[in-house]
Design a protein around this motif. Structure first.
Motif, PDB file in Angstrom:
ATOM      1  N   SER A 138       0.821  -1.210   0.000  1.00 22.57           N
ATOM      2  CA  SER A 138       0.000   0.000   0.000  1.00 22.57           C
ATOM      3  C   SER A 138       0.857   1.262   0.000  1.00 22.57           C
ATOM      4  N   ARG A 139       2.114   1.143   0.362  1.00 25.43           N
ATOM      5  CA  ARG A 139       3.027   2.288   0.380  1.00 25.43           C
ATOM      6  C   ARG A 139       3.933   2.309  -0.842  1.00 25.43           C
ATOM      7  N   SER A 140       3.655   1.443  -1.812  1.00 21.81           N
ATOM      8  CA  SER A 140       4.513   1.308  -2.977  1.00 21.81           C
ATOM      9  C   SER A 140       3.702   1.339  -4.260  1.00 21.81           C
ATOM     10  N   THR A 141       4.389   1.557  -5.357  1.00 22.20           N
ATOM     11  CA  THR A 141       3.784   1.480  -6.684  1.00 22.20           C
ATOM     12  C   THR A 141       4.404   0.309  -7.436  1.00 22.20           C
ATOM     13  N   VAL A 142       3.565  -0.528  -8.018  1.00 20.39           N
ATOM     14  CA  VAL A 142       4.040  -1.724  -8.697  1.00 20.39           C
ATOM     15  C   VAL A 142       4.175  -1.451 -10.190  1.00 20.39           C
ATOM     16  N   PHE A 143       5.329  -1.832 -10.754  1.00 22.51           N
ATOM     17  CA  PHE A 143       5.552  -1.760 -12.196  1.00 22.51           C
ATOM     18  C   PHE A 143       5.950  -3.148 -12.694  1.00 22.51           C
ATOM     19  N   GLU A 144       5.292  -3.594 -13.760  1.00 22.07           N
ATOM     20  CA  GLU A 144       5.579  -4.935 -14.292  1.00 22.07           C
ATOM     21  C   GLU A 144       6.549  -4.849 -15.469  1.00 22.07           C
ATOM     22  N   PHE A 145       7.639  -5.594 -15.378  1.00 19.45           N
ATOM     23  CA  PHE A 145       8.617  -5.702 -16.453  1.00 19.45           C
ATOM     24  C   PHE A 145       8.281  -6.924 -17.300  1.00 19.45           C
ATOM     25  N   LYS A 146       8.251  -6.740 -18.611  1.00 19.57           N
ATOM     26  CA  LYS A 146       7.852  -7.807 -19.528  1.00 19.57           C
ATOM     27  C   LYS A 146       9.080  -8.551 -20.052  1.00 19.57           C
ATOM     28  N   PRO A 147       8.925  -9.845 -20.402  1.00 22.84           N
ATOM     29  CA  PRO A 147      10.023 -10.550 -21.088  1.00 22.84           C
ATOM     30  C   PRO A 147      10.367  -9.813 -22.373  1.00 22.84           C
ATOM     31  N   LEU A 148      11.634  -9.775 -22.705  1.00 23.47           N
ATOM     32  CA  LEU A 148      12.083  -9.040 -23.888  1.00 23.47           C
ATOM     33  C   LEU A 148      11.939  -9.890 -25.142  1.00 23.47           C
ATOM     34  N   VAL A 149      11.661  -9.237 -26.256  1.00 20.96           N
ATOM     35  CA  VAL A 149      11.636  -9.942 -27.537  1.00 20.96           C
ATOM     36  C   VAL A 149      13.069 -10.076 -28.031  1.00 20.96           C
ATOM     37  N   ALA A 150      13.287 -11.030 -28.950  1.00 20.61           N
ATOM     38  CA  ALA A 150      14.645 -11.328 -29.421  1.00 20.61           C
ATOM     39  C   ALA A 150      15.323 -10.099 -30.024  1.00 20.61           C
ATOM     40  N   GLU A 151      14.533  -9.252 -30.707  1.00 21.75           N
ATOM     41  CA  GLU A 151      15.131  -8.076 -31.343  1.00 21.75           C
ATOM     42  C   GLU A 151      15.723  -7.125 -30.305  1.00 21.75           C
ATOM     43  N   ASP A 152      15.049  -6.976 -29.162  1.00 22.80           N
ATOM     44  CA  ASP A 152      15.589  -6.116 -28.096  1.00 22.80           C
ATOM     45  C   ASP A 152      16.856  -6.711 -27.500  1.00 22.80           C
ATOM     46  N   VAL A 153      16.826  -8.021 -27.258  1.00 20.97           N
ATOM     47  CA  VAL A 153      17.987  -8.680 -26.668  1.00 20.97           C
ATOM     48  C   VAL A 153      19.186  -8.602 -27.608  1.00 20.97           C
ATOM     49  N   GLU A 154      18.914  -8.696 -28.910  1.00 25.66           N
ATOM     50  CA  GLU A 154      20.022  -8.659 -29.877  1.00 25.66           C
ATOM     51  C   GLU A 154      20.788  -7.340 -29.804  1.00 25.66           C
ATOM     52  N   VAL A 155      20.106  -6.253 -29.476  1.00 29.59           N
ATOM     53  CA  VAL A 155      20.793  -4.964 -29.307  1.00 29.59           C
ATOM     54  C   VAL A 155      21.844  -5.070 -28.209  1.00 29.59           C
ATOM     55  N   ALA A 156      21.467  -5.696 -27.076  1.00 31.45           N
ATOM     56  CA  ALA A 156      22.417  -5.869 -25.973  1.00 31.45           C
ATOM     57  C   ALA A 156      23.529  -6.835 -26.358  1.00 31.45           C
ATOM     58  N   VAL A 157      23.202  -7.891 -27.104  1.00 30.46           N
ATOM     59  CA  VAL A 157      24.216  -8.862 -27.531  1.00 30.46           C
ATOM     60  C   VAL A 157      25.257  -8.174 -28.422  1.00 30.46           C
ATOM     61  N   ARG A 158      24.804  -7.357 -29.341  1.00 30.99           N
ATOM     62  CA  ARG A 158      25.757  -6.653 -30.225  1.00 30.99           C
ATOM     63  C   ARG A 158      26.621  -5.669 -29.429  1.00 30.99           C
ATOM     64  N   ARG A 159      26.030  -5.070 -28.405  1.00 29.30           N
ATOM     65  CA  ARG A 159      26.815  -4.193 -27.534  1.00 29.30           C
ATOM     66  C   ARG A 159      27.886  -4.996 -26.807  1.00 29.30           C
ATOM     67  N   GLY A 160      27.510  -6.201 -26.346  1.00 27.00           N
ATOM     68  CA  GLY A 160      28.488  -7.076 -25.697  1.00 27.00           C
ATOM     69  C   GLY A 160      29.582  -7.530 -26.641  1.00 27.00           C
ATOM     70  N   LEU A 161      29.224  -7.829 -27.882  1.00 26.42           N
ATOM     71  CA  LEU A 161      30.226  -8.224 -28.874  1.00 26.42           C
ATOM     72  C   LEU A 161      31.221  -7.086 -29.131  1.00 26.42           C
ATOM     73  N   SER A 162      30.709  -5.869 -29.196  1.00 25.63           N
ATOM     74  CA  SER A 162      31.604  -4.720 -29.411  1.00 25.63           C
ATOM     75  C   SER A 162      32.577  -4.557 -28.255  1.00 25.63           C
ATOM     76  N   MET A 163      32.105  -4.762 -27.033  1.00 28.01           N
ATOM     77  CA  MET A 163      32.980  -4.647 -25.878  1.00 28.01           C
ATOM     78  C   MET A 163      34.024  -5.761 -25.875  1.00 28.01           C
ATOM     79  N   LEU A 164      33.586  -6.994 -26.202  1.00 35.79           N
ATOM     80  CA  LEU A 164      34.554  -8.090 -26.297  1.00 35.79           C
ATOM     81  C   LEU A 164      35.601  -7.798 -27.364  1.00 35.79           C
ATOM     82  N   GLN A 165      35.148  -7.234 -28.460  1.00 29.83           N
ATOM     83  CA  GLN A 165      36.054  -6.923 -29.566  1.00 29.83           C
ATOM     84  C   GLN A 165      37.117  -5.911 -29.133  1.00 29.83           C
ATOM     85  N   GLU A 166      36.702  -4.938 -28.314  1.00 27.78           N
ATOM     86  CA  GLU A 166      37.641  -3.925 -27.832  1.00 27.78           C
ATOM     87  C   GLU A 166      38.650  -4.508 -26.850  1.00 27.78           C
ATOM     88  N   LYS A 167      38.216  -5.452 -26.006  1.00 23.71           N
ATOM     89  CA  LYS A 167      39.073  -5.976 -24.946  1.00 23.71           C
ATOM     90  C   LYS A 167      39.890  -7.191 -25.374  1.00 23.71           C
TER      91      LYS A 167
END
Length: 421
Positions: free
Chosen positions: A144-173
């Motif tokens: 009652s003292r809080s506000t609830v926000f629901e996070f949805k499972p991500l679609v593959a296209e959204d996750v791929e953005v993070a994967v490509r970001r991770g690949l770029s970081m691996l490539q740099e290191k």
């Protein structure tokens, strides 16, 4: 390769870098406005793992300039909470405290109550996260003292953005040149079941297990597929995902969609759960097919017995037969509705006395003139005779209504003809 896990290293530093959750974080969305205004509201984040709950909590802490404490309710104790609260109004937390409490469903009522006083006076801002429905697991006073926000499972296209970001970081290191086949990012993203953390962890493992050839490292789709096997499964036999799958199975059968029914059955079986779909198919046969095809429960019981006897993986065959049969069978929930209505009357106290002529004949005292006037239907034409069966206070009540399917319609015509209705 990296001292810091890749999933932590690529964690977004701004809202623009958070993938997915557009319903919460798009321009103008309520949560985004709260964050940009430096909210001190108490929040509960509800949703699957790896969908950004911790990331958003970190961004809120940075925006409010409060001292951030993290606790995981699976291992934290009441003393841990007391230690954090002790820093309120000290030089360690001049702007107050923001407590990020992960998996709050594992805190008992007393542990959750210990936070209330400090939430009331604003000296402690709580952001709690949970993978389970908070309305079932979080103490009402805290909710009652809080506000609830629901996070949805991500679609593959959204996750791929993070994967490509991770690949770029691996490539740099990476100490050696790093490349990857064209389909690798999509393969990793698709196999993670909407969990960014799982995808990035799989990506890091893929890099670690790939051997250098001719002074370079190349990530392949074949290796990505092997690492990703079964990783897309989200399943917890005690959690919401379990009941969501069973619900989807039943609603697909009720909706007469055999393809969806087979799909949800496959997800349950692929997770190694044999008992739950067996039980649910039996329920469906009685609840949703019912009197429209009374033999359905007999066939389903035979399929379930066969499945339990032979076990997985072959058990998938009789269960698939049952699922398709039930999905394509005519539907009726008249028996279901009848018993629900009758039980509701019983709970409301509409019990009444059983009519005397229906009571056990041995209730009559021996040697006395019988007071029962029960009429034995089998000695009357068409084996039916009019007499009262319900208690006096329920006479005329109708719990069962014939369904529109041909089986129940035939029964209705038969009895209307005999009863002269």
């Amino acid at each position: 390769m990296m001292a810091t896990p890749l999933a932590d290293a690529i964690r977004p530093k701004s809202l623009e870098d958070v993938v997915g959750q557009g319903h919460l974080l798009a321009k103008g969305a309520v949560l985004r406005r709260l964050i940009e205004q430096g909210t001190s509201a108490n929040l509960v984040f509800y949703g699957p793992s790896g969908t950004g709950k911790t990331t958003v909590a970190n961004l809120i802490a940075a925006q409010t300039k409060k001292r951030l404490y993290r606790l995981n309710a699976t291992t934290a104790s009441l003393q841990d909470i007391k230690d954090i609260i002790a820093d309120v109004d000290t030089l360690l937390a001049p702007n107050g405290i923001l407590l990020y409490l992960d998996e709050i469903q594992y805190f008992n009522k007393k542990q959750q109550q210990s936070l209330l006083e400090f939430m009331e006076n604003g000296k402690l801002t709580l952001i709690a996260s949970t993978t389970e429905n908070p309305y079932f697991y979080v103490y009402n006073a805290l909710l009652s003292r809080s506000t609830v926000f629901e996070f949805k499972p991500l679609v593959a296209e959204d996750v791929e953005v993070a994967v490509r970001r991770g690949l770029s970081m691996l490539q740099e290191k990476a100490p050696l040149p790093l490349t990857w086949e064209e389909g690798v990012p999509a393969q990793v993203a698709m196999a993670c079941g909407g969990d960014v953390r799982k995808a990035i962890t799989a990506l890091e493992l893929l890099y670690d297990c790939t051997e250098a050839k001719q002074g370079a490292v190349t990530l392949t789709c074949e290796d990505a597929e092997q690492l990703a096997q079964r990783s897309a499964m989200r399943y917890d036999r005690e959690g919401d995902a379990h009941y969501d799958l069973l619900s989807a199975l039943q609603k697909s059968i009720r909706g007469s969609d055999p393809d969806a029914a087979i799909y949800y059955l496959a997800r349950l079986l692929e997770a190694g759960d044999l008992i739950s779909p067996c039980r649910r198919l039996l329920v469906i046969a009685a609840e949703d097919i019912g009197l429209a095809y009374p033999q359905a429960i007999v066939v389903t019981k035979a399929c379930v017995d066969s499945a339990l006897q032979i076990g997985l993986p072959e058990a998938r065959l009789p269960l698939a037969e049952a699922a398709v049969l039930l999905a394509t069978a005519p539907k009726s929930n008249t028996a279901h509705d009848a018993i629900i209505a009758a039980m509701a009357d019983v709970k409301r106290g509409k019990v009444g006395d059983i009519p005397r002529h229906l009571q056990n004949v041995h209730a009559d005292s021996q040697g006395q003139k019988p007071t029962q006037t029960y009429k034995y239907p089998h000695v009357y034409p068409n084996r039916w005779v009019a007499q009262q069966y319900l208690p006096d206070n329920l006479v005329g009540t109708q719990y069962y209504h014939y369904g529109e399917n041909k089986t129940e319609q035939a029964a209705q015509r038969y009895w209307e003809g005999i009863k002269g209705e």
